[in-house]
Enzyme design. Structure first.
Site, mmCIF file in Angstrom:
data_model
loop_
_atom_site.group_PDB
_atom_site.id
_atom_site.type_symbol
_atom_site.label_atom_id
_atom_site.label_comp_id
_atom_site.label_asym_id
_atom_site.label_seq_id
_atom_site.Cartn_x
_atom_site.Cartn_y
_atom_site.Cartn_z
ATOM 1 N N MET A 1 44.847 15.766 4.136
ATOM 2 C CA MET A 1 45.955 15.570 5.064
ATOM 3 C C MET A 1 47.269 15.895 4.381
ATOM 4 O O MET A 1 47.575 15.386 3.322
ATOM 5 C CB MET A 1 45.939 14.110 5.546
ATOM 6 N N LEU A 59 49.804 12.238 11.601
ATOM 7 C CA LEU A 59 48.878 12.795 12.578
ATOM 8 C C LEU A 59 48.411 14.108 11.984
ATOM 9 O O LEU A 59 49.219 15.000 11.713
ATOM 10 C CB LEU A 59 49.559 12.995 13.935
ATOM 11 N N ASP A 60 47.111 14.217 11.768
ATOM 12 C CA ASP A 60 46.565 15.375 11.067
ATOM 13 C C ASP A 60 46.922 16.687 11.762
ATOM 14 O O ASP A 60 47.131 16.735 12.972
ATOM 15 C CB ASP A 60 45.041 15.263 10.963
ATOM 16 N N LYS A 61 46.945 17.754 10.984
ATOM 17 C CA LYS A 61 47.247 19.077 11.520
ATOM 18 C C LYS A 61 46.322 19.437 12.669
ATOM 19 O O LYS A 61 46.756 20.039 13.665
ATOM 20 C CB LYS A 61 47.138 20.126 10.399
ATOM 21 N N SER A 63 44.869 17.437 14.734
ATOM 22 C CA SER A 63 44.897 16.441 15.805
ATOM 23 C C SER A 63 46.117 16.685 16.678
ATOM 24 O O SER A 63 47.074 17.332 16.275
ATOM 25 C CB SER A 63 44.941 15.028 15.220
#
Length: 198
Positions: A1, A59-61, A63
């Site tokens: 992440m 917030l993950d790439k 997601s």
């Protein structure tokens, strides 16, 4: 992440002069949750023109969904620090059809390498009515039925939701954060933001 640099984080925490600003962004997929990156990266600066605000939590790439940004250090802490147990609700498309026993595992807490998760609230739901087309689209397999879950957690371990569904044998295909505390992404199309001044 990917994480935004500590230099940005410390600068954000020190900025509590003037009105408190809260920005709600519907983050599209493949956008880094930071304002800087490589020349080929899409980052928050491509969507948020407001100076002095920084993400409260990650917030993950890969997601999508709700990201809260603020100029308030204390508010950042209340959202991102697990000790405050701020609830976050996700809509999660998983591969296959989880059994009631599998859902019970999520509700009791999942043992991960970095510790046991807190109990989750989880239900099987219909695809949300507000769902948008993802770019790139999700890859579907013709002979495997996928399932939407609505899942609420009160912590934020790295890639936690994806690791939780993988633990029960149902990999996450799509992950959309819908709500953080009292804020939702209602009325926000992907890439759109709303500013709240307190």
């Amino acid at each position: 992440m990917q994480k935004y640099p500590s230099r940005q984080r410390s600068r954000a925490v020190s900025r509590d002069k003037g009105p408190q600003i809260i920005v709600l962004l519907n983050k599209p997929m493949n956008v880094l949750c930071q304002f800087t990156g490589e020349p080929t990266d899409t980052t928050l600066k491509d969507f948020i023109p407001i100076p002095g605000v920084y993400p409260a939590g990650r917030l993950d790439k890969d997601s999508e969904g709700l990201l809260v940004l603020t100029n308030s250090g204390p508010l950042q802490a209340r959202i991102s620090d697990p000790k405050f147990q701020k609830r976050k609700t996700y809509y999660v498309l998983v591969e296959g059809e989880p059994t009631s026993d599998a859902l019970t595992v999520l509700r009791r807490g999942v043992p991960l390498k970095d510790g046991q998760t807190r109990p989750a609230i989880v239900d099987i739901v219909d695809p949300p009515s507000w769902l948008w087309e993802r770019n790139p689209p999700v890859r579907f397999r013709k002979h495997i039925k996928d399932t939407w879950l609505r899942l609420t957690i009160s912590e934020g371990k790295n890639r936690q939701v994806r690791r939780m569904t993988a633990h029960i044998g149902h990999p996450t295909l799509r992950l959309i954060r819908y709500q953080i505390g009292e804020w939702t992404l209602d009325g926000l199309a992907p890439g759109e933001y709303r500013q709240i001044t307190v």
